[in-house]
Structures are given as C-alpha cells and as structure tokens.
Design a protein around this motif. Sequence first.
Motif, PDB file in Angstrom:
ATOM      1  N   LEU A   1     -11.251  13.764 -17.326  1.00  0.00           N
ATOM      2  CA  LEU A   1     -12.643  13.319 -17.467  1.00  0.00           C
ATOM      3  C   LEU A   1     -13.606  13.929 -16.453  1.00  0.00           C
ATOM      4  CD1 LEU A   1     -11.880   9.524 -18.023  1.00  0.00           C
ATOM      5  CD2 LEU A   1     -12.249  11.288 -19.777  1.00  0.00           C
ATOM      6  N   GLY A   2     -13.064  14.551 -15.417  1.00  0.00           N
ATOM      7  CA  GLY A   2     -13.907  15.129 -14.375  1.00  0.00           C
ATOM      8  C   GLY A   2     -14.028  14.191 -13.188  1.00  0.00           C
ATOM      9  N   PRO A   3     -14.279  14.760 -12.013  1.00  0.00           N
ATOM     10  CA  PRO A   3     -14.314  13.962 -10.787  1.00  0.00           C
ATOM     11  C   PRO A   3     -15.511  13.014 -10.684  1.00  0.00           C
ATOM     12  CG  PRO A   3     -14.906  16.226 -10.327  1.00  0.00           C
ATOM     13  CD  PRO A   3     -14.450  16.184 -11.758  1.00  0.00           C
ATOM     14  N   ASP A   4     -16.549  13.245 -11.478  1.00  0.00           N
ATOM     15  CA  ASP A   4     -17.734  12.391 -11.394  1.00  0.00           C
ATOM     16  C   ASP A   4     -17.739  11.267 -12.421  1.00  0.00           C
ATOM     17  OD1 ASP A   4     -18.795  13.824  -9.244  1.00  0.00           O
ATOM     18  OD2 ASP A   4     -19.654  15.318 -10.583  1.00  0.00           O
ATOM     19  N   HIS A   5     -16.694  11.181 -13.208  1.00  0.00           N
ATOM     20  CA  HIS A   5     -16.612  10.124 -14.227  1.00  0.00           C
ATOM     21  C   HIS A   5     -16.472   8.765 -13.529  1.00  0.00           C
ATOM     22  CE1 HIS A   5     -15.081   7.700 -17.548  1.00  0.00           C
ATOM     23  NE2 HIS A   5     -15.656   8.615 -18.340  1.00  0.00           N
ATOM     24  N   PRO A   6     -17.068   7.707 -14.091  1.00  0.00           N
ATOM     25  CA  PRO A   6     -16.975   6.377 -13.475  1.00  0.00           C
ATOM     26  C   PRO A   6     -15.536   5.894 -13.248  1.00  0.00           C
ATOM     27  CG  PRO A   6     -18.670   6.373 -15.165  1.00  0.00           C
ATOM     28  CD  PRO A   6     -17.972   7.706 -15.241  1.00  0.00           C
ATOM     29  N   ARG A   7     -14.630   6.220 -14.139  1.00  0.00           N
ATOM     30  CA  ARG A   7     -13.228   5.814 -13.931  1.00  0.00           C
ATOM     31  C   ARG A   7     -12.637   6.523 -12.723  1.00  0.00           C
ATOM     32  NH1 ARG A   7     -10.669   5.442 -19.987  1.00  0.00           N
ATOM     33  NH2 ARG A   7     -11.942   3.680 -20.639  1.00  0.00           N
ATOM     34  N   ALA A   8     -12.969   7.804 -12.559  1.00  0.00           N
ATOM     35  CA  ALA A   8     -12.482   8.542 -11.392  1.00  0.00           C
ATOM     36  C   ALA A   8     -13.045   7.936 -10.114  1.00  0.00           C
ATOM     37  CB  ALA A   8     -12.848  10.021 -11.498  1.00  0.00           C
TER      38      ALA A   8
ATOM     39  N   ALA B   1       0.819  -1.211   0.000  1.00  0.00           N
ATOM     40  CA  ALA B   1       0.000   0.000   0.000  1.00  0.00           C
ATOM     41  C   ALA B   1       0.853   1.260   0.000  1.00  0.00           C
ATOM     42  CB  ALA B   1      -0.956   0.003   1.193  1.00  0.00           C
ATOM     43  N   ASP B   2       2.001   1.216   0.677  1.00  0.00           N
ATOM     44  CA  ASP B   2       2.868   2.393   0.725  1.00  0.00           C
ATOM     45  C   ASP B   2       3.324   2.806  -0.669  1.00  0.00           C
ATOM     46  OD1 ASP B   2       2.664   2.554   3.449  1.00  0.00           O
ATOM     47  OD2 ASP B   2       4.566   1.564   3.853  1.00  0.00           O
ATOM     48  N   GLU B   3       3.511   1.831  -1.541  1.00  0.00           N
ATOM     49  CA  GLU B   3       3.907   2.126  -2.914  1.00  0.00           C
ATOM     50  C   GLU B   3       2.699   2.481  -3.775  1.00  0.00           C
ATOM     51  OE1 GLU B   3       6.243  -1.079  -4.530  1.00  0.00           O
ATOM     52  OE2 GLU B   3       7.277  -1.354  -2.630  1.00  0.00           O
ATOM     53  N   ALA B   4       1.568   1.867  -3.491  1.00  0.00           N
ATOM     54  CA  ALA B   4       0.385   2.036  -4.326  1.00  0.00           C
ATOM     55  C   ALA B   4      -0.291   3.392  -4.148  1.00  0.00           C
ATOM     56  CB  ALA B   4      -0.618   0.922  -4.037  1.00  0.00           C
ATOM     57  N   VAL B   5      -0.342   3.882  -2.911  1.00  0.00           N
ATOM     58  CA  VAL B   5      -1.097   5.113  -2.627  1.00  0.00           C
ATOM     59  C   VAL B   5      -0.647   6.288  -3.501  1.00  0.00           C
ATOM     60  CG1 VAL B   5      -1.604   6.851  -0.862  1.00  0.00           C
ATOM     61  CG2 VAL B   5      -1.897   4.424  -0.352  1.00  0.00           C
ATOM     62  N   PRO B   6       0.645   6.609  -3.581  1.00  0.00           N
ATOM     63  CA  PRO B   6       1.029   7.754  -4.419  1.00  0.00           C
ATOM     64  C   PRO B   6       0.710   7.538  -5.905  1.00  0.00           C
ATOM     65  CG  PRO B   6       2.920   6.950  -3.149  1.00  0.00           C
ATOM     66  CD  PRO B   6       1.778   6.060  -2.845  1.00  0.00           C
ATOM     67  N   LEU B   7       0.785   6.290  -6.346  1.00  0.00           N
ATOM     68  CA  LEU B   7       0.464   6.009  -7.752  1.00  0.00           C
ATOM     69  C   LEU B   7      -1.021   6.203  -8.029  1.00  0.00           C
ATOM     70  CD1 LEU B   7       2.694   2.849  -8.249  1.00  0.00           C
ATOM     71  CD2 LEU B   7       3.176   5.198  -8.976  1.00  0.00           C
ATOM     72  N   PHE B   8      -1.866   5.742  -7.113  1.00  0.00           N
ATOM     73  CA  PHE B   8      -3.307   5.942  -7.273  1.00  0.00           C
ATOM     74  C   PHE B   8      -3.678   7.424  -7.182  1.00  0.00           C
ATOM     75  CE2 PHE B   8      -3.847   1.379  -5.859  1.00  0.00           C
ATOM     76  CZ  PHE B   8      -4.250   0.924  -7.094  1.00  0.00           C
ATOM     77  N   GLU B   9      -2.991   8.157  -6.303  1.00  0.00           N
ATOM     78  CA  GLU B   9      -3.253   9.599  -6.191  1.00  0.00           C
ATOM     79  C   GLU B   9      -2.914  10.302  -7.504  1.00  0.00           C
ATOM     80  OE1 GLU B   9      -2.600  10.334  -1.415  1.00  0.00           O
ATOM     81  OE2 GLU B   9      -0.858  10.444  -2.738  1.00  0.00           O
ATOM     82  N   ARG B  10      -1.813   9.932  -8.091  1.00  0.00           N
ATOM     83  CA  ARG B  10      -1.423  10.538  -9.375  1.00  0.00           C
ATOM     84  C   ARG B  10      -2.412  10.166 -10.475  1.00  0.00           C
ATOM     85  NH1 ARG B  10       3.040   9.404 -13.528  1.00  0.00           N
ATOM     86  NH2 ARG B  10       3.247  11.421 -14.506  1.00  0.00           N
ATOM     87  N   ALA B  11      -2.783   8.895 -10.525  1.00  0.00           N
ATOM     88  CA  ALA B  11      -3.753   8.438 -11.525  1.00  0.00           C
ATOM     89  C   ALA B  11      -5.077   9.168 -11.363  1.00  0.00           C
ATOM     90  CB  ALA B  11      -3.964   6.931 -11.412  1.00  0.00           C
ATOM     91  N   LEU B  12      -5.511   9.343 -10.126  1.00  0.00           N
ATOM     92  CA  LEU B  12      -6.769  10.040  -9.868  1.00  0.00           C
ATOM     93  C   LEU B  12      -6.696  11.480 -10.351  1.00  0.00           C
ATOM     94  CD1 LEU B  12      -9.608  10.053  -8.686  1.00  0.00           C
ATOM     95  CD2 LEU B  12      -8.587  10.590  -6.459  1.00  0.00           C
TER      96      LEU B  12
ATOM     97  N   VAL C   1     -10.475   2.438  -5.037  1.00  0.00           N
ATOM     98  CA  VAL C   1      -9.244   1.665  -4.856  1.00  0.00           C
ATOM     99  C   VAL C   1      -8.256   2.440  -3.984  1.00  0.00           C
ATOM    100  CG1 VAL C   1      -7.287   0.621  -6.059  1.00  0.00           C
ATOM    101  CG2 VAL C   1      -9.576   0.406  -7.008  1.00  0.00           C
ATOM    102  N   LEU C   2      -8.170   3.736  -4.191  1.00  0.00           N
ATOM    103  CA  LEU C   2      -7.295   4.571  -3.374  1.00  0.00           C
ATOM    104  C   LEU C   2      -7.726   4.517  -1.909  1.00  0.00           C
ATOM    105  CD1 LEU C   2      -5.078   6.677  -2.915  1.00  0.00           C
ATOM    106  CD2 LEU C   2      -6.694   8.431  -3.668  1.00  0.00           C
ATOM    107  N   SER C   3      -9.013   4.601  -1.678  1.00  0.00           N
ATOM    108  CA  SER C   3      -9.538   4.529  -0.313  1.00  0.00           C
ATOM    109  C   SER C   3      -9.159   3.203   0.347  1.00  0.00           C
ATOM    110  CB  SER C   3     -11.057   4.686  -0.343  1.00  0.00           C
ATOM    111  OG  SER C   3     -11.602   4.490   0.936  1.00  0.00           O
TER     112      SER C   3
END
Length: 60
Positions: free
Chosen positions: A25-32, A7-18, A38-40
């Motif tokens: 695409l906007g914060p309400d897009h299904p991918r977001a 998780a320590d490695e994953a969190v910054p990557l998910f934050e960047r992806a988000l 997953v980040l949560s």
Amino acid sequence: MGDLGRADEAVPLFERALAIIEAALGPDHPRAKAIQQVLSEAVQQQRHTTPNTSVRHHTS
C-alpha cells in the motif's frame, strides 16, 4: 499490548507486518502509519523492560 509484557515477541511481527503493508500500500498509507505507531510503542516498551531473572536471597 503494553500490559502483556511481550514486546520481544511483538516487535519482529510488527516489523514484518509493516514491510508487507508498505510493499502493498505504500509507506504513507494510513494502515502503514498505524503499524508504525504500534511498532514504535512496542520498541519503547522493549527498551524499558528487563529480562526476568530470578534473584536468590542468601540468609546468614
């Protein structure tokens, strides 16, 4: 991801992806929303894991 304990490695990557997905695409897009979920989960796992430390046992 939960079984791998990285998780320590994953969190910054998910934050960047988000950030990228929300900008594109906007914060309400299904991918977001999926990345937010997953980040949560990764942040929760990060809070519940402790760093690996070696424990030395002393015998008398």
